[in-house]
Motif scaffolding. Sequence first.
Motif, PDB file in Angstrom:
ATOM      1  N   TRP A   4       0.812  -1.341   0.119  1.00 57.41           N
ATOM      2  CA  TRP A   4       0.029   0.077  -0.099  1.00 57.41           C
ATOM      3  C   TRP A   4       0.844   1.420  -0.009  1.00 57.41           C
ATOM      4  CZ3 TRP A   4      -4.765  -1.337  -1.151  1.00 57.41           C
ATOM      5  CH2 TRP A   4      -5.211  -2.480  -0.836  1.00 57.41           C
ATOM      6  N   GLY A   5       2.149   1.062   0.216  1.00 58.70           N
ATOM      7  CA  GLY A   5       2.916   2.460   0.201  1.00 58.70           C
ATOM      8  C   GLY A   5       2.858   3.012   1.441  1.00 58.70           C
ATOM      9  N   GLN A   6       2.082   2.490   2.386  1.00 57.37           N
ATOM     10  CA  GLN A   6       2.334   3.180   3.881  1.00 57.37           C
ATOM     11  C   GLN A   6       2.147   2.256   4.885  1.00 57.37           C
ATOM     12  OE1 GLN A   6      -1.184   5.770   4.549  1.00 57.37           O
ATOM     13  NE2 GLN A   6      -2.033   4.872   2.631  1.00 57.37           N
ATOM     14  N   THR A   7       2.602   2.432   6.014  1.00 60.23           N
ATOM     15  CA  THR A   7       2.347   1.208   6.978  1.00 60.23           C
ATOM     16  C   THR A   7       1.068   1.129   7.594  1.00 60.23           C
ATOM     17  OG1 THR A   7       3.077   3.077   8.764  1.00 60.23           O
ATOM     18  CG2 THR A   7       4.985   1.817   7.645  1.00 60.23           C
ATOM     19  N   GLU A  24       0.388   1.822  10.667  1.00 66.02           N
ATOM     20  CA  GLU A  24       0.074   2.996  11.532  1.00 66.02           C
ATOM     21  C   GLU A  24      -0.727   4.035  10.944  1.00 66.02           C
ATOM     22  OE1 GLU A  24       3.970   1.961  12.020  1.00 66.02           O
ATOM     23  OE2 GLU A  24       2.606   0.317  12.759  1.00 66.02           O
ATOM     24  N   THR A  25      -0.256   4.221   9.501  1.00 70.26           N
ATOM     25  CA  THR A  25      -1.077   5.487   8.779  1.00 70.26           C
ATOM     26  C   THR A  25      -2.097   5.057   7.866  1.00 70.26           C
ATOM     27  OG1 THR A  25       0.604   5.096   6.961  1.00 70.26           O
ATOM     28  CG2 THR A  25       1.285   6.660   8.592  1.00 70.26           C
ATOM     29  N   LEU A  26      -2.272   3.832   7.665  1.00 69.80           N
ATOM     30  CA  LEU A  26      -3.515   3.247   6.986  1.00 69.80           C
ATOM     31  C   LEU A  26      -4.817   3.625   7.520  1.00 69.80           C
ATOM     32  CD1 LEU A  26      -2.325   0.136   5.609  1.00 69.80           C
ATOM     33  CD2 LEU A  26      -2.837   1.864   3.903  1.00 69.80           C
ATOM     34  N   ALA A  78      -7.195  -1.816   2.887  1.00 70.12           N
ATOM     35  CA  ALA A  78      -6.375  -2.685   3.097  1.00 70.12           C
ATOM     36  C   ALA A  78      -6.956  -3.629   4.420  1.00 70.12           C
ATOM     37  CB  ALA A  78      -5.214  -1.748   3.702  1.00 70.12           C
ATOM     38  N   TRP A  79      -7.628  -2.891   5.214  1.00 72.89           N
ATOM     39  CA  TRP A  79      -7.949  -3.741   6.609  1.00 72.89           C
ATOM     40  C   TRP A  79      -8.890  -4.990   6.208  1.00 72.89           C
ATOM     41  CZ3 TRP A  79      -4.672  -2.820   9.744  1.00 72.89           C
ATOM     42  CH2 TRP A  79      -4.102  -1.558   9.924  1.00 72.89           C
ATOM     43  N   ASP A  80      -9.843  -4.790   5.342  1.00 74.88           N
ATOM     44  CA  ASP A  80     -10.494  -5.746   4.988  1.00 74.88           C
ATOM     45  C   ASP A  80      -9.884  -7.015   4.356  1.00 74.88           C
ATOM     46  OD1 ASP A  80     -13.071  -5.015   5.781  1.00 74.88           O
ATOM     47  OD2 ASP A  80     -13.529  -4.171   3.868  1.00 74.88           O
ATOM     48  N   LEU A  81      -8.765  -6.680   3.580  1.00 74.65           N
ATOM     49  CA  LEU A  81      -8.145  -7.868   2.910  1.00 74.65           C
ATOM     50  C   LEU A  81      -7.170  -8.487   3.961  1.00 74.65           C
ATOM     51  CD1 LEU A  81      -6.998  -8.769   0.265  1.00 74.65           C
ATOM     52  CD2 LEU A  81      -5.221  -7.472   0.304  1.00 74.65           C
ATOM     53  N   GLU A  82      -6.399  -7.698   4.843  1.00 75.67           N
ATOM     54  CA  GLU A  82      -5.726  -8.090   5.891  1.00 75.67           C
ATOM     55  C   GLU A  82      -6.687  -9.022   6.921  1.00 75.67           C
ATOM     56  OE1 GLU A  82      -2.621  -7.938   5.975  1.00 75.67           O
ATOM     57  OE2 GLU A  82      -2.045  -8.514   8.308  1.00 75.67           O
ATOM     58  N   ALA A  83      -7.827  -8.715   7.233  1.00 74.02           N
ATOM     59  CA  ALA A  83      -8.612  -9.464   7.949  1.00 74.02           C
ATOM     60  C   ALA A  83      -9.024 -10.836   7.536  1.00 74.02           C
ATOM     61  CB  ALA A  83      -9.830  -8.641   8.520  1.00 74.02           C
ATOM     62  N   GLY A 138       1.799  -6.238  16.251  1.00 72.09           N
ATOM     63  CA  GLY A 138       1.537  -4.657  15.966  1.00 72.09           C
ATOM     64  C   GLY A 138       0.492  -4.456  14.947  1.00 72.09           C
ATOM     65  N   VAL A 139       0.390  -5.203  14.045  1.00 73.83           N
ATOM     66  CA  VAL A 139      -0.581  -5.269  12.939  1.00 73.83           C
ATOM     67  C   VAL A 139      -1.931  -5.251  13.409  1.00 73.83           C
ATOM     68  CG1 VAL A 139      -1.577  -5.972  10.817  1.00 73.83           C
ATOM     69  CG2 VAL A 139       0.937  -5.823  11.260  1.00 73.83           C
ATOM     70  N   LEU A 140      -2.335  -6.117  14.526  1.00 70.37           N
ATOM     71  CA  LEU A 140      -3.755  -5.996  15.215  1.00 70.37           C
ATOM     72  C   LEU A 140      -3.968  -4.756  16.011  1.00 70.37           C
ATOM     73  CD1 LEU A 140      -5.515  -8.392  15.163  1.00 70.37           C
ATOM     74  CD2 LEU A 140      -3.077  -9.087  14.434  1.00 70.37           C
ATOM     75  N   HIS A 141      -2.879  -3.771  15.912  1.00 72.37           N
ATOM     76  CA  HIS A 141      -3.382  -2.245  16.507  1.00 72.37           C
ATOM     77  C   HIS A 141      -4.322  -1.499  15.491  1.00 72.37           C
ATOM     78  CE1 HIS A 141       0.050  -3.034  19.298  1.00 72.37           C
ATOM     79  NE2 HIS A 141      -0.955  -3.342  19.853  1.00 72.37           N
ATOM     80  N   GLY A 142      -4.536  -1.929  14.519  1.00 69.14           N
ATOM     81  CA  GLY A 142      -4.897  -1.311  13.266  1.00 69.14           C
ATOM     82  C   GLY A 142      -6.471  -1.184  13.557  1.00 69.14           C
ATOM     83  N   PRO A 143      -7.141  -0.133  13.056  1.00 69.01           N
ATOM     84  CA  PRO A 143      -8.682   0.096  13.479  1.00 69.01           C
ATOM     85  C   PRO A 143      -9.604  -1.163  12.783  1.00 69.01           C
ATOM     86  CG  PRO A 143      -7.954   1.324  11.450  1.00 69.01           C
ATOM     87  CD  PRO A 143      -6.648   0.741  11.889  1.00 69.01           C
ATOM     88  N   GLU A 144     -10.460  -1.404  13.858  1.00 68.91           N
ATOM     89  CA  GLU A 144     -11.130  -2.453  13.895  1.00 68.91           C
ATOM     90  C   GLU A 144     -10.887  -3.867  13.374  1.00 68.91           C
ATOM     91  OE1 GLU A 144     -14.815  -2.028  14.722  1.00 68.91           O
ATOM     92  OE2 GLU A 144     -13.588  -0.530  15.685  1.00 68.91           O
TER      93      GLU A 144
END
Length: 303
Positions: A197-200, A202-204, A210-215, A239-245
């Motif tokens: 995504w070109g960003q980490t 923390e900034t997404l 990105a979050w639906d795909l990651e989930a 750390g990735v699990l700190h992502g929103p929702e």
Amino acid sequence: MSHYFGGIEAGGTKFVCMVARSPEAILDERRIPATHPDETLQRAIEFFLPYARLGKLAAVGIAAFGPVDLNPASATFGNITTTPKPGWSHVDLRARVERALNLPIAFDTDVNAAAFGEQYWNPDFHALDPFVYMTVGTGIGVGVIANRRPLHGLVHSEAGHMAIPHDRERDPFPGICPYHGDCLEGLACGPAMAARWGQTGETLPAGHPAWDLEAEYIALALANLIYALSPQRIILGGGVLHGPELLPKVRAQTRRLLNGYIQSPWVGEKIDAYILPPTLGKRSGVLGAIALAIDLARGGATA
Ligand code: ZN
């Protein structure tokens, strides 16, 4: 004299060293950047030496990034085997700490230690077997406790590298695993998210695709772990699990993927209490190392 125990979470970016006898009785703690192995290990040993010389330590536990050699009969027992981290392949981690401190050393993978610690320090988890800990961060790792012991085999679980379905039309990103390309870790670890995504993470922002795909990727892995191991609880950290929702999305996607096939309320209406964040927060690994040291001193089989 009542004893304390040493714990080392030997990570790819830092070593966390602790002297404690429980999460509530931490005597000392230090974070050491993982630079060259000689320098890093020397600093870790210097942290423990005063306590060892005073006779305060009964044993030390090491929770190591890997892959590692866990076979006590092997000449390279307690070594890191091969790692992409420069300078760290074949480092005799366990032997060096044992020689310097002259104490019994318990040794396991960082994720097996985290799984062991999450179960050891939470009485609600004691009867749950198998018990799984998965971390999604710089890499993806899975620790398994079976019959109350960390699961070892040919080597140790490498479920972070499991193959999962990869729809290249929806997600053309090829993955970053140097061994497999688009394995789970190659598609879904923190650096994979950043590369795609070109960003980490923390900034997404919330609402980013990105979050639906990651989930979905994490849920595919959890569904496979549920089918393969039938764990009674899954702890999901990193750390990735700190992502929103992200955690609620993972639970919902896991339930959807299982599609009612596994007949247990824990993967149905009780799934919010089945896939849980770590009780010990960011200290699962080092407090797991402390738990392994206590277990060893009491005659456990993790030496
Ligand atoms: Zn891989």
